[in-house]
Design a protein around this motif. Structure first.
Motif, PDB file in Angstrom:
ATOM      1  N   ALA A  57       0.845  -1.192   0.000  1.00 37.66           N
ATOM      2  CA  ALA A  57       0.000   0.000   0.000  1.00 37.66           C
ATOM      3  C   ALA A  57       0.878   1.239   0.000  1.00 37.66           C
ATOM      4  CB  ALA A  57      -0.899  -0.003   1.233  1.00 37.66           C
ATOM      5  N   LEU A  58       0.576   2.126  -0.907  1.00 41.88           N
ATOM      6  CA  LEU A  58       1.419   3.301  -1.028  1.00 41.88           C
ATOM      7  C   LEU A  58       1.319   4.209   0.183  1.00 41.88           C
ATOM      8  CD1 LEU A  58       0.947   4.276  -4.748  1.00 41.88           C
ATOM      9  CD2 LEU A  58       2.951   3.296  -3.669  1.00 41.88           C
ATOM     10  N   ALA A  59       0.174   4.196   0.830  1.00 39.71           N
ATOM     11  CA  ALA A  59       0.027   5.091   1.966  1.00 39.71           C
ATOM     12  C   ALA A  59       0.799   4.593   3.169  1.00 39.71           C
ATOM     13  CB  ALA A  59      -1.450   5.219   2.337  1.00 39.71           C
ATOM     14  N   ALA A  60       1.132   3.301   3.175  1.00 38.29           N
ATOM     15  CA  ALA A  60       1.867   2.746   4.300  1.00 38.29           C
ATOM     16  C   ALA A  60       3.357   2.954   4.101  1.00 38.29           C
ATOM     17  CB  ALA A  60       1.569   1.249   4.424  1.00 38.29           C
ATOM     18  N   ALA A  61       4.094   2.681   5.155  1.00 33.15           N
ATOM     19  CA  ALA A  61       5.543   2.790   5.057  1.00 33.15           C
ATOM     20  C   ALA A  61       6.078   1.751   4.083  1.00 33.15           C
ATOM     21  CB  ALA A  61       6.181   2.582   6.428  1.00 33.15           C
ATOM     22  N   LEU A  62       7.080   2.150   3.317  1.00 34.68           N
ATOM     23  CA  LEU A  62       7.705   1.208   2.400  1.00 34.68           C
ATOM     24  C   LEU A  62       8.591   0.264   3.190  1.00 34.68           C
ATOM     25  CD1 LEU A  62       8.564   3.745  -0.361  1.00 34.68           C
ATOM     26  CD2 LEU A  62       6.919   1.884  -0.515  1.00 34.68           C
ATOM     27  N   PRO A  63       8.994  -0.890   2.586  1.00 38.57           N
ATOM     28  CA  PRO A  63       9.856  -1.824   3.303  1.00 38.57           C
ATOM     29  C   PRO A  63      11.109  -1.137   3.809  1.00 38.57           C
ATOM     30  CG  PRO A  63       9.081  -2.794   1.266  1.00 38.57           C
ATOM     31  CD  PRO A  63       8.646  -1.375   1.255  1.00 38.57           C
ATOM     32  N   ALA A  64      11.542  -1.557   4.989  1.00 41.75           N
ATOM     33  CA  ALA A  64      12.703  -0.934   5.604  1.00 41.75           C
ATOM     34  C   ALA A  64      13.943  -1.158   4.776  1.00 41.75           C
ATOM     35  CB  ALA A  64      12.915  -1.503   7.009  1.00 41.75           C
ATOM     36  N   GLY A  65      14.840  -0.212   4.811  1.00 43.96           N
ATOM     37  CA  GLY A  65      16.109  -0.361   4.119  1.00 43.96           C
ATOM     38  C   GLY A  65      17.107  -1.086   4.983  1.00 43.96           C
ATOM     39  N   THR A  72     -10.013   8.289  -9.575  1.00 40.86           N
ATOM     40  CA  THR A  72      -9.965   6.865  -9.220  1.00 40.86           C
ATOM     41  C   THR A  72      -8.547   6.338  -9.099  1.00 40.86           C
ATOM     42  OG1 THR A  72     -10.042   6.202 -11.538  1.00 40.86           O
ATOM     43  CG2 THR A  72     -12.151   6.463 -10.397  1.00 40.86           C
ATOM     44  N   GLN A  73      -7.547   7.144  -9.433  1.00 43.53           N
ATOM     45  CA  GLN A  73      -6.140   6.747  -9.466  1.00 43.53           C
ATOM     46  C   GLN A  73      -5.910   5.550 -10.399  1.00 43.53           C
ATOM     47  OE1 GLN A  73      -7.429   6.768  -5.762  1.00 43.53           O
ATOM     48  NE2 GLN A  73      -7.594   8.871  -6.540  1.00 43.53           N
ATOM     49  N   LEU A  74      -6.633   5.522 -11.502  1.00 39.35           N
ATOM     50  CA  LEU A  74      -6.485   4.462 -12.491  1.00 39.35           C
ATOM     51  C   LEU A  74      -5.662   4.961 -13.681  1.00 39.35           C
ATOM     52  CD1 LEU A  74     -10.082   2.911 -12.572  1.00 39.35           C
ATOM     53  CD2 LEU A  74      -8.013   1.834 -11.662  1.00 39.35           C
ATOM     54  N   PHE A  75      -4.699   4.130 -14.083  1.00 37.96           N
ATOM     55  CA  PHE A  75      -3.885   4.391 -15.264  1.00 37.96           C
ATOM     56  C   PHE A  75      -4.401   3.524 -16.410  1.00 37.96           C
ATOM     57  CE2 PHE A  75      -1.126   5.782 -11.902  1.00 37.96           C
ATOM     58  CZ  PHE A  75      -0.256   6.724 -12.447  1.00 37.96           C
ATOM     59  N   TYR A  76      -4.469   4.119 -17.602  1.00 37.06           N
ATOM     60  CA  TYR A  76      -4.857   3.394 -18.808  1.00 37.06           C
ATOM     61  C   TYR A  76      -3.731   3.574 -19.832  1.00 37.06           C
ATOM     62  CZ  TYR A  76      -9.530   3.654 -16.698  1.00 37.06           C
ATOM     63  OH  TYR A  76     -10.609   3.560 -15.841  1.00 37.06           O
ATOM     64  N   LEU A  77      -2.977   2.520 -20.078  1.00 33.89           N
ATOM     65  CA  LEU A  77      -1.841   2.578 -20.989  1.00 33.89           C
ATOM     66  C   LEU A  77      -2.249   2.099 -22.368  1.00 33.89           C
ATOM     67  CD1 LEU A  77       1.005   1.094 -18.736  1.00 33.89           C
ATOM     68  CD2 LEU A  77       0.009   3.391 -18.733  1.00 33.89           C
ATOM     69  N   ASN A  78      -1.801   2.810 -23.383  1.00 33.97           N
ATOM     70  CA  ASN A  78      -2.118   2.472 -24.762  1.00 33.97           C
ATOM     71  C   ASN A  78      -0.833   2.075 -25.486  1.00 33.97           C
ATOM     72  OD1 ASN A  78      -4.586   2.576 -26.502  1.00 33.97           O
ATOM     73  ND2 ASN A  78      -3.184   3.716 -27.851  1.00 33.97           N
ATOM     74  N   ASP A  79      -0.856   0.978 -26.209  1.00 32.32           N
ATOM     75  CA  ASP A  79       0.343   0.478 -26.883  1.00 32.32           C
ATOM     76  C   ASP A  79       0.446   0.940 -28.325  1.00 32.32           C
ATOM     77  OD1 ASP A  79       1.659  -0.953 -24.824  1.00 32.32           O
ATOM     78  OD2 ASP A  79       0.189  -2.560 -24.997  1.00 32.32           O
ATOM     79  N   SER A  80      -0.271   1.986 -28.683  1.00 36.78           N
ATOM     80  CA  SER A  80      -0.223   2.489 -30.050  1.00 36.78           C
ATOM     81  C   SER A  80      -0.460   3.987 -30.034  1.00 36.78           C
ATOM     82  CB  SER A  80      -1.286   1.805 -30.910  1.00 36.78           C
ATOM     83  OG  SER A  80      -1.400   2.425 -32.173  1.00 36.78           O
ATOM     84  N   ASN A  81       0.117   4.665 -31.014  1.00 40.94           N
ATOM     85  CA  ASN A  81      -0.162   6.086 -31.216  1.00 40.94           C
ATOM     86  C   ASN A  81      -1.138   6.313 -32.364  1.00 40.94           C
ATOM     87  OD1 ASN A  81       1.505   7.074 -29.170  1.00 40.94           O
ATOM     88  ND2 ASN A  81       3.321   6.906 -30.484  1.00 40.94           N
ATOM     89  N   GLN A  82      -1.654   5.221 -32.930  1.00 43.86           N
ATOM     90  CA  GLN A  82      -2.529   5.351 -34.092  1.00 43.86           C
ATOM     91  C   GLN A  82      -3.946   4.864 -33.838  1.00 43.86           C
ATOM     92  OE1 GLN A  82      -0.508   4.389 -37.911  1.00 43.86           O
ATOM     93  NE2 GLN A  82       1.110   3.564 -36.603  1.00 43.86           N
ATOM     94  N   GLY A 136      -1.455   4.650  -6.450  1.00 47.03           N
ATOM     95  CA  GLY A 136      -1.316   5.960  -5.854  1.00 47.03           C
ATOM     96  C   GLY A 136      -2.493   6.351  -4.980  1.00 47.03           C
ATOM     97  N   ASN A 137      -2.435   7.578  -4.520  1.00 49.16           N
ATOM     98  CA  ASN A 137      -3.434   8.154  -3.638  1.00 49.16           C
ATOM     99  C   ASN A 137      -4.000   9.431  -4.247  1.00 49.16           C
ATOM    100  OD1 ASN A 137      -2.940   6.136  -1.765  1.00 49.16           O
ATOM    101  ND2 ASN A 137      -1.615   7.412  -0.474  1.00 49.16           N
TER     102      ASN A 137
END
Length: 1003
Positions: A19-27, A924-934, A945-946
């Motif tokens: 979860a992005l809002a939580a702490a990331l794994p410790a280093g 909604t923090q949704l990404f929509y990726l397109n594999d074409s420019n045509q 994300g948040n």
């Protein structure tokens, strides 16, 4: 390396996405090492050498199966200096068509019928001496021996051979492409010299009178005369190198071989009376251990796009591991491409060195120098010539160690923890975090031999030596990194000046440098004694040999120097009774004596061993922490200079199992579960290392065959296992503490047929590791600060590397791209009010100004058609349409995508070199990726994300593919995701409130 599913043990559940809002794994949160304030580090002598002589004198009773005397009694035969040991030989194929060595008895020493000689019997075979020949004070190296090409015959075309090759991975065949100089002597007295790539045609031939044996001396000049002086039975021949050789290499491995056309013939080396094999000087520092990097810069082809910089790395680097470089500007500030040809290796004008023929520039080693467990320190060595042909003036060469994984190589930059500038006249300046300190000068000399030792952690001390004099020793003002990135640089004040660097040596490297297989030879199932190492030799350098209860050690004869890992269960734990207990280990009360006896049996093959294993998954097999600690202490007592490797299972990692402080590399296995399970456990493992200088390994899966690796059979496909292998490589690319990928099992020559996709992935990854093939660099981050119109850049590891002001501030939108072609991204801005782009090629001045789009558009940049350069585009919110240009003028692609209020994004989502479009829905923090420019070709949406995050993209782990990410303004942190996933694989905090995020290629 779990073989069977354990019953009655619960798996600790792990979320597949963090979860992005939580702490990331410790280093890395290790227990700090004890302070050692009073003792600065002493630079390790990485350049050790000596004359070599082997008499081949051996009691014939020692020529027995399985070693056949080859590496028996070397200390007596070679009489090494006090405190040193004999140098062993490696059995190689000697052939043009296979890497698999012939049977052990093909090469013998001390045979009763041919006493005090090295004997080659039957067919074709060769051996390699385990330390390369190097030039002595006269600038040459000389090899001498006595060859009887066919015993009892003086009329045959069969031959004995002497081969010199920069490569320690050669097959030793005289016409091989990797052969620098090869000599054949036939029994009829015909002589021929070969150079790799010339096929079967020699570049020189000669004859001497036929005789029973030939006393041969081969002297190779590494100077401008390119001369080879061959003396056979007292007759001298002086031969010049063929046209393609500008200099003979200053370092070359020696191979002895034979070609016999019938089975009844034998070849011998040595006269039987004490003249066996002599080499004027050998480099014992390059191959004595698996840890150091050595680069001779010898022989690389320079007529290449990179002027030889990253050519022939595994050949010119005689050490077990190799590393590549990036040419950088050498100037403080934002990153820039250096001028073309400003960094060269083995140029015709300056052969066998790294040279800087243009102005100010630098190169960066792409793997970091790293502190090791025994010392908590590392040493970097190089020979610097500030101005070739001059010992006056203040022009300089530099050696710098940086905190930043992507610095510019400027010795005076803030990211440089410790840097030394050496002037042509002997003047010295030390830099720490950008602050200069004048040091006492040394006498002016043509070249300066520099060694820098850094003690890291809580020690924070350094020692600098120049031409044998200690010029600095003590505490440092700047933080010294455990993983320090080395740069070599130059500055000239006049045209025509050239700086050179030679003999770069680093005591240990971080980053992925070791690649191999667990259980490459196992006396039990599934290998039943077969040695499969030759089958994977082209893409591995660090294989583990399990011995079970088999007492034989013949496989060590086939190991290259410092390349083989062995298990020690036979000595340290009691044999298990298969009728009552096939799982539990019990300590062997005679372990110390057994280990000492093993060392005696290994004998002169000790230099083949790179690492030794603590018992595999010892806690799962019932050993207590105290028993594991005792075992580690016992092993270290008899193998003090070998890496110690420890493997855990994932339960141990979840439960913070104790790790002995003597362990150098530790890791765990958890098969076919994916990155989402491996990555958090690796992060957890870092939190309970017993030393912050311990390094890490991972265990990629090799097969979905039933019964081999838990989790991989019963449903996983070859394609899925192959994909898991790529994930392990990507994890390693993110973390310089991960140094070893130990694939779990190679089952035999039919493995490529059973799992072709997995094997293809392993070959691709392995070759990139052992050959140091340049791979995509992970993305770097930065920010634009509207308040002062400044761009600030950081390396991938988050260290600040440079800043500049550009663009006029106000509401300008920052841009980065490679406007003129592949390479480092430079900056630009877009002015929304006028829909005008301004692009810079030097991060300082405007190179191009042009309008595109209309006011209110959102600016975009990308390589829309795979041209190799970045051009512009816009997204028009009013019609949710992308308008993309290939020439910064006209629209090439027009594609609608998204809804009102959505944000545009572009990236190379599939790694094909073409940037395509995407959109992000902030609600909604949704990404929509397109594999074409045509045309619209949208992938399934990914939530990441948040609310309030800014969508970004980058190649976070060096896969060549860009994936999604977000920048969180609230904490100024960049978060990058795995491909088609919401798993966080990258996070770095950089910038201040109000900054605008940037991601690009500048580190």
């Amino acid at each position: 390396m779990t073989l069977t599913q354990r019953l009655g043990r619960g798996l600790l559940a792990g979320a597949s996405a963090l979860a992005l809002a939580a702490a990331l794994p410790a280093g890395l949160g290790a227990t700090p090492a004890a302070a050692a304030d009073g003792v600065p580090p002493v630079p390790v002598d990485l350049n050790t050498s000596r004359a070599f002589s082997d008499t081949f004198q051996l009691d014939p009773s020692l020529d027995t199966d399985p070693l056949y005397g080859l590496n028996v009694g070397l200390d007596a035969r070679q009489s090494p200096p006090a405190g040193q040991h004999g140098i062993s030989y490696t059995r190689v194929s000697g052939r043009w068509d296979t890497a698999t060595p012939p049977e052990q008895w093909f090469v013998q020493a001390g045979h009763p019928d041919h006493p005090n000689r090295m004997l080659f019997a039957k067919g074709v075979s060769a051996v390699m001496l385990g330390a390369p020949a190097v030039a002595d004070a006269t600038g040459r190296y000389t090899v001498s021996t006595v060859i009887d090409p066919v015993v009892g015959d003086t009329g045959s075309a069969d031959w004995g051979s002497i081969v010199l090759s920069r490569s320690h991975r050669s097959n030793g065949y005289v016409t091989g492409a990797d052969v620098d100089l090869g000599l054949t002597v036939t029994s009829a007295g015909k002589l021929a010299l070969f150079h790799g790539g010339g096929g079967e045609t020699p570049f020189w031939t000669g004859t001497v009178a036929p005789t029973a044996q030939y006393a041969v001396s081969l002297a190779v000049s590494t100077g401008a005369d390119r001369a080879v002086t061959l003396t056979v039975n007292g007759t001298p021949f002086t031969v010049s190198a063929p046209a393609g050789v500008t200099r003979w290499p200053s370092s070359a491995f020696l191979y002895l071989g034979a070609y016999l056309s019938t089975e009844d013939r034998v070849t011998t080396f040595g006269d039987g009376a004490g003249h066996g094999l002599n080499v004027s000087k050998v480099d014992t520092g390059a191959t004595h251990s698996a840890k150091p990097l050595v680069d001779t810069f010898d022989g690389a082809p320079s007529a290449t796009a990179d002027f030889g910089l990253n050519q022939d790395l595994s050949a010119r680097q005689p050490s077990l591991i190799s590393a590549n470089y990036t040419a950088v500007s050498g100037v403080k500030g934002l990153a820039l491409n250096p001028p073309t040809g400003s960094v060269q290796v083995n140029s015709p004008a300056h052969p066998n060195v790294l040279s800087f023929p243009k102005g100010t520039t630098a190169v960066r080693l792409n793997k970091p120098a790293t502190s090791d467990v025994p010392t908590g320190a590392y040493t970097v060595h190089a020979v610097l010539t500030p101005v070739v042909g001059s010992t006056s003036g203040q022009d300089w060469a530099s050696l710098a160690v940086s905190n930043a994984s992507g610095g510019t190589g400027a010795v005076d930059a803030e990211d440089v923890a410790l840097g030394l500038r050496v002037q042509a006249d002997g003047g010295l300046t030390l830099f720490q975090g950008g602050t200069p300190t004048a040091l006492p000068a040394v006498p002016a000399a043509a070249s300066y031999d520099v060694s820098v030792a850094l003690a890291t952690g809580d020690k924070q001390q350094a020692t600098v030596k120049v031409n044998g004099s200690t010029v600095f020793s003590g505490h440092t003002a700047a933080q010294l990194p455990r993983d320090g990135y080395v740069s070599l640089g130059a500055h000239h004040s006049a045209a025509g000046q050239v700086t050179t660097v030679d003999d770069l040596r680093v005591s240990m490297l971080g980053g992925l440098g070791y690649y191999g297989f667990f259980d490459i030879r196992d006396p039990d199932w599934p290998n039943y004694g077969a040695n499969h190492a030759p089958e994977v030799s082209s893409f591995t350098n660090f294989n583990t040999f399990n011995r079970g209860t088999d007492p034989r050690l013949e496989f060590l004869d086939q190991c290259r120097p410092a390349s083989c890992v062995i298990d020690l269960n036979q000595e340290t734990v009691l044999p298990r009774d298969p009728a009552t207990d096939t799982w539990t280990f019990k300590p062997n009360p005679n372990a110390a004596q057994n280990l000492a006896a093993l060392v005696q049996r290994i004998g002169s093959n000790m230099d083949k061993i790179s690492a030794v294993n603590v018992s595999d998954e010892p806690y799962s097999h019932g050993l207590t922490p105290a028993e594991v600690q005792t075992q580690a202490d016992q092993i270290k007592a008899v193998f003090p200079d070998k890496l110690m490797v420890m493997s855990l299972d994932h339960w141990n990692v979840e439960q913070t199992a104790p790790i002995p402080a003597a362990v150098d590399i530790v890791g765990f296995d958890y098969y076919c579960v994916g990155r989402g399970e491996i990555q958090p456990r690796l992060a957890n493992l870092k939190t309970f290392l017993s030393s912050p200088d311990q390094h890490l390994m991972l265990f990629p899966e090799s097969t979905n065959q039933q019964g081999v690796a838990d989790g991989c059979y019963g449903g996983k496909t070859d394609a899925e296992v192959a994909a898991f292998n790529d994930e392990y490589r990507a994890i390693a690319a993110q973390d310089p503490r991960v140094v070893y990928l130990q694939n779990f099992r190679w089952l035999g020559p039919d493995q490529p047929n059973k799992v072709p996709l997995t094997v293809a992935a392993q070959q691709r990854i392995g070759k990139a590791v052992v050959n140091a093939t340049p791979t995509p660099r992970p993305a770097s981050v930065g920010v634009y600060r509207p308040s002062d119109a400044s761009f600030g850049e950081a390396a991938h590891n988050g260290w600040f590397t440079g800043r500049t002001v550009f663009g006029g501030g106000g509401n300008a939108v920052p841009l980065t791209g490679h406007w003129n072609g592949p390479g480092t991204d430079t900056i630009g801005v877009y002015h929304p009010a006028t829909a005008t782009f301004q692009l810079s090629n030097d991060n300082a001045t405007v190179a191009a100004t042009f309008p595109f789009g209309v006011p209110g558009d959102v600016p975009l940049v990308g390589d829309w058609s795979g041209q190799g350069r970045t051009t512009v585009g816009v997204y028009r919110p009013s019609d949710q349409t992308f308008y993309l240009s290939d020439d910064n003028s006209s629209v090439k692609y027009r594609i609608p995508l998204g809804n009102a209020g959505w944000k545009p994004l572009v990236g190379d989502w599939d790694g094909n070199g073409t940037t395509t479009v995407a959109v992000y829905d902030p609600s909604t923090q949704l990404f929509y990726l397109n594999d074409s420019n045509q045309a619209e070709n949208v992938r399934p949406a990914i939530k990441f994300g948040n609310p309030g995050d800014v969508p970004i993209k980058g190649d976070w782990d060096g896969t060549g593919k860009e994936t999604i990410g977000v920048y969180r303004p609230g904490d100024q942190t960049f978060y990058g995701a795995a491909e088609n996933s919401n798993l966080v694989i990258y996070s770095k905090k950089f910038g201040n409130p109000g900054d605008i995020p940037l991601v690009g290629n500048w580190g």
